[in-house]
Scaffold this motif. Structure first.
Motif, mmCIF file in Angstrom:
data_model
loop_
_atom_site.group_PDB
_atom_site.id
_atom_site.type_symbol
_atom_site.label_atom_id
_atom_site.label_comp_id
_atom_site.label_asym_id
_atom_site.label_seq_id
_atom_site.Cartn_x
_atom_site.Cartn_y
_atom_site.Cartn_z
ATOM 1 N N MET A 294 0.850 -1.193 0.000
ATOM 2 C CA MET A 294 0.000 0.000 0.000
ATOM 3 C C MET A 294 0.882 1.238 0.000
ATOM 4 S SD MET A 294 -2.684 1.181 2.988
ATOM 5 C CE MET A 294 -3.183 2.907 3.139
ATOM 6 N N HIS A 295 0.576 2.184 -0.864
ATOM 7 C CA HIS A 295 1.264 3.468 -0.824
ATOM 8 C C HIS A 295 0.490 4.489 -1.649
ATOM 9 C CE1 HIS A 295 2.763 2.318 -4.797
ATOM 10 N NE2 HIS A 295 3.219 3.532 -4.955
ATOM 11 N N TRP A 296 0.744 5.743 -1.374
ATOM 12 C CA TRP A 296 0.070 6.834 -2.066
ATOM 13 C C TRP A 296 0.879 7.269 -3.285
ATOM 14 C CZ3 TRP A 296 -0.869 5.837 2.924
ATOM 15 C CH2 TRP A 296 -2.147 6.089 3.445
ATOM 16 N N HIS A 297 0.143 7.790 -4.298
ATOM 17 C CA HIS A 297 0.817 8.417 -5.426
ATOM 18 C C HIS A 297 1.197 9.831 -5.014
ATOM 19 C CE1 HIS A 297 0.309 10.947 -9.249
ATOM 20 N NE2 HIS A 297 1.542 10.530 -9.174
ATOM 21 N N VAL A 298 2.464 10.021 -4.693
ATOM 22 C CA VAL A 298 2.980 11.325 -4.282
ATOM 23 C C VAL A 298 3.969 11.860 -5.307
ATOM 24 C CG1 VAL A 298 4.336 12.537 -2.519
ATOM 25 C CG2 VAL A 298 2.619 10.854 -1.830
ATOM 26 N N HIS A 299 4.856 11.007 -5.765
ATOM 27 C CA HIS A 299 5.936 11.408 -6.662
ATOM 28 C C HIS A 299 5.826 10.548 -7.915
ATOM 29 C CE1 HIS A 299 9.890 12.110 -8.285
ATOM 30 N NE2 HIS A 299 10.272 12.835 -7.261
ATOM 31 N N GLY A 300 5.326 11.150 -9.005
ATOM 32 C CA GLY A 300 5.008 10.390 -10.202
ATOM 33 C C GLY A 300 6.182 9.629 -10.784
ATOM 34 N N SER A 301 7.327 10.278 -10.936
ATOM 35 C CA SER A 301 8.473 9.619 -11.557
ATOM 36 C C SER A 301 8.994 8.488 -10.674
ATOM 37 C CB SER A 301 9.585 10.637 -11.822
ATOM 38 O OG SER A 301 9.177 11.592 -12.771
ATOM 39 N N TRP A 302 9.089 8.730 -9.379
ATOM 40 C CA TRP A 302 9.565 7.687 -8.466
ATOM 41 C C TRP A 302 8.604 6.499 -8.479
ATOM 42 C CZ3 TRP A 302 7.700 5.112 -4.208
ATOM 43 C CH2 TRP A 302 8.628 4.386 -3.457
ATOM 44 N N THR A 303 7.301 6.777 -8.398
ATOM 45 C CA THR A 303 6.325 5.699 -8.339
ATOM 46 C C THR A 303 6.274 4.919 -9.640
ATOM 47 O OG1 THR A 303 5.012 7.038 -6.807
ATOM 48 C CG2 THR A 303 3.935 5.129 -7.761
ATOM 49 N N THR A 304 6.527 5.583 -10.765
ATOM 50 C CA THR A 304 6.548 4.884 -12.042
ATOM 51 C C THR A 304 7.577 3.760 -12.033
ATOM 52 O OG1 THR A 304 5.776 6.816 -13.277
ATOM 53 C CG2 THR A 304 6.958 5.135 -14.520
ATOM 54 N N ALA A 305 8.723 4.000 -11.424
ATOM 55 C CA ALA A 305 9.726 2.941 -11.277
ATOM 56 C C ALA A 305 9.283 1.914 -10.240
ATOM 57 C CB ALA A 305 11.068 3.545 -10.896
ATOM 58 N N PHE A 306 8.723 2.378 -9.141
ATOM 59 C CA PHE A 306 8.370 1.492 -8.026
ATOM 60 C C PHE A 306 7.313 0.465 -8.431
ATOM 61 C CE2 PHE A 306 5.980 0.502 -4.127
ATOM 62 C CZ PHE A 306 7.019 0.060 -3.310
ATOM 63 N N PRO B 151 -2.670 8.069 -11.505
ATOM 64 C CA PRO B 151 -2.709 9.295 -12.305
ATOM 65 C C PRO B 151 -2.922 8.984 -13.776
ATOM 66 C CG PRO B 151 -0.446 8.711 -11.816
ATOM 67 C CD PRO B 151 -1.304 7.697 -11.108
ATOM 68 N N ALA B 152 -3.707 9.813 -14.430
ATOM 69 C CA ALA B 152 -4.010 9.585 -15.843
ATOM 70 C C ALA B 152 -2.794 9.821 -16.741
ATOM 71 C CB ALA B 152 -5.162 10.497 -16.275
ATOM 72 N N ALA B 153 -1.850 10.644 -16.274
ATOM 73 C CA ALA B 153 -0.740 11.048 -17.137
ATOM 74 C C ALA B 153 0.397 10.024 -17.192
ATOM 75 C CB ALA B 153 -0.186 12.393 -16.670
ATOM 76 N N TRP B 154 0.312 8.963 -16.384
ATOM 77 C CA TRP B 154 1.414 8.010 -16.323
ATOM 78 C C TRP B 154 0.930 6.634 -16.754
ATOM 79 C CZ3 TRP B 154 6.203 9.935 -14.917
ATOM 80 C CH2 TRP B 154 6.194 11.212 -14.342
ATOM 81 N N ASP B 155 1.785 5.893 -17.403
ATOM 82 C CA ASP B 155 1.460 4.551 -17.881
ATOM 83 C C ASP B 155 1.976 3.536 -16.875
ATOM 84 O OD1 ASP B 155 0.739 2.369 -19.342
ATOM 85 O OD2 ASP B 155 2.373 2.532 -20.799
ATOM 86 N N LEU C 185 4.930 19.208 -20.765
ATOM 87 C CA LEU C 185 4.634 18.226 -21.804
ATOM 88 C C LEU C 185 4.462 16.827 -21.223
ATOM 89 C CD1 LEU C 185 7.284 19.260 -24.503
ATOM 90 C CD2 LEU C 185 4.935 20.097 -24.234
ATOM 91 N N PRO C 186 3.698 15.950 -21.883
ATOM 92 C CA PRO C 186 3.680 14.536 -21.497
ATOM 93 C C PRO C 186 5.102 13.985 -21.526
ATOM 94 C CG PRO C 186 1.962 15.015 -23.103
ATOM 95 C CD PRO C 186 2.819 16.243 -23.020
ATOM 96 N N GLN C 187 5.375 13.022 -20.660
ATOM 97 C CA GLN C 187 6.754 12.592 -20.443
ATOM 98 C C GLN C 187 7.456 12.140 -21.722
ATOM 99 O OE1 GLN C 187 7.580 9.068 -18.011
ATOM 100 N NE2 GLN C 187 9.106 10.258 -16.908
ATOM 101 N N ASP C 188 6.807 11.328 -22.525
ATOM 102 C CA ASP C 188 7.476 10.816 -23.714
ATOM 103 C C ASP C 188 7.821 11.940 -24.681
ATOM 104 O OD1 ASP C 188 8.257 8.373 -25.354
ATOM 105 O OD2 ASP C 188 6.882 9.367 -26.732
#
Length: 338
Positions: A1-13, A36-40, A207-210
């Motif tokens: 369990m964890h919250w979405h706080v840091h998008g880039s860090w969580t994307t790896a996690f 988040p809608a902005a991350w895959d 911009l979107p990340q990609d």
């Protein structure tokens, strides 16, 4: 369990093998944003309401905390107490604020929840009291080698450059732009004109990340003007893209960029000369970018990051599963930039 706080860090996690429960509330907000809608993200990053968390409380092996308020929320929503009857860790993403040499961490008076710092600099400067301390350096998904350097300008990525001001080095941008044109990207970058104007500074927007990665890689060099941050992931991403970097020698950036990959200094004149040199020598820029990419992949690859977290989870849960992939790694032998 964890919250979405840091998008880039969580994307790896969330690339790991575990199911991640992300609290979600009808109104969203800081405590219930869910996915988040902005991350895959993969499907195993699942949203869960407080009621669902209560129903699945016995399934939760560990809670990954990132804000002190989450301790109370976890107990309220799951009925289990972090550090007592639910294994917990606290990820510290940030450098301390205030009286930095003596800033005490919010968990400094607890010894039942380890504090996991994302950089060794953070672990050095925070006063964590009697809390157990670990360092698990950032993992960054590889965006691929995209460097073209077709634009003889520097790319800059800073979030909220007006609100954060000197923290992000916003006041330094005009001085750099006297020597090399800058394209500034990031959250809130559209407001940059409120803080600094210069004919050679252009605003790239959020911009979107990609797409951001593609635009960054078109530039001859990446500029990291941030004074006080844990370690800007955009700096690591720029290196993975194959870009040469010019960065302030502050916080973890001072040791994260090998000498062959760019110019890291506190002397603004040295930094300006570095920008001009890479702008004027595409071959040198390409070679430095290749060195930076190799270093970033070795030190910040997602595989190493997930291995480190798997090892910590095994310790906390006591599973001894051995599911992690053992790797030999010694990133600390990377030569510091001078």
């Amino acid at each position: 369990m964890h919250w979405h706080v840091h998008g880039s860090w969580t994307t790896a996690f969330v690339q790991g093998q575990h199911t991640c429960l992300l609290p979600v509330l009808p109104e969203g907000g800081p405590w219930g944003g869910g996915r988040p809608a902005a991350w895959d993200w993969p499907a195993r990053a699942e949203e869960a309401t407080p009621e669902q968390l209560r129903d699945r409380a016995d399934e939760i092996d560990v809670v990954v905390l990132q804000r002190p308020e989450e301790i109370e929320l976890t107990e309220r929503w799951t009925g289990r107490r972090p550090g007592r009857d639910l294994p917990a860790v606290f990820v510290e993403h940030n450098t301390p604020k205030g009286d930095v040499p003596t800033t005490r961490h919010p968990l400094a008076d607890r010894d039942d929840i380890p504090v996991v710092h994302v950089t060794h600099f953070n672990a050095l400067v925070w006063d964590t009291g009697r809390a157990p301390v670990r360092v698990i350096e950032h993992g960054v998904p590889d965006p691929g080698h995209r460097f073209t350097g077709e634009l003889d300008r520097a790319a800059v990525v800073v979030n909220e450059p007006v609100r954060r001001g000197r923290v992000t080095g916003t006041d330094l941008l005009a001085g750099f732009a006297d020597h090399v044109g800058l394209d500034v990207y990031g959250i809130g970058s559209e407001r940059l004109g409120e803080a600094v104007t210069h004919p050679r500074i252009a605003i790239g927007g959020d911009l979107p990340q990609d797409r951001l990665h593609t635009e960054m890689a078109r530039h001859r060099v990446y500029l990291h003007p941030v004074r006080w941050t844990s370690l800007g992931l955009s700096l690591i991403e720029a290196m993975m893209l194959g870009m040469p970097v010019v960065a302030l020698a502050t916080t973890e950036a001072a040791v994260d960029v090998p000498a062959a990959a760019g110019v890291v200094a506190t002397d603004l004149q040295v930094l300006r000369e570095g920008l001009r040199t890479y702008r004027d020598d595409p071959g040198l820029a390409r070679a430095a970018g290749a060195a930076g990419r190799a270093s970033a992949l070795a030190r910040h690859g997602v595989g190493r990051f997930l291995d480190d977290w798997e090892r910590l989870f095994d310790e906390l849960i006591g599973s001894g599963s051995g599911a992690r992939r053992d790797r030999v790694r010694d990133p600390y032998r990377l030569e510091p930039a001078i």
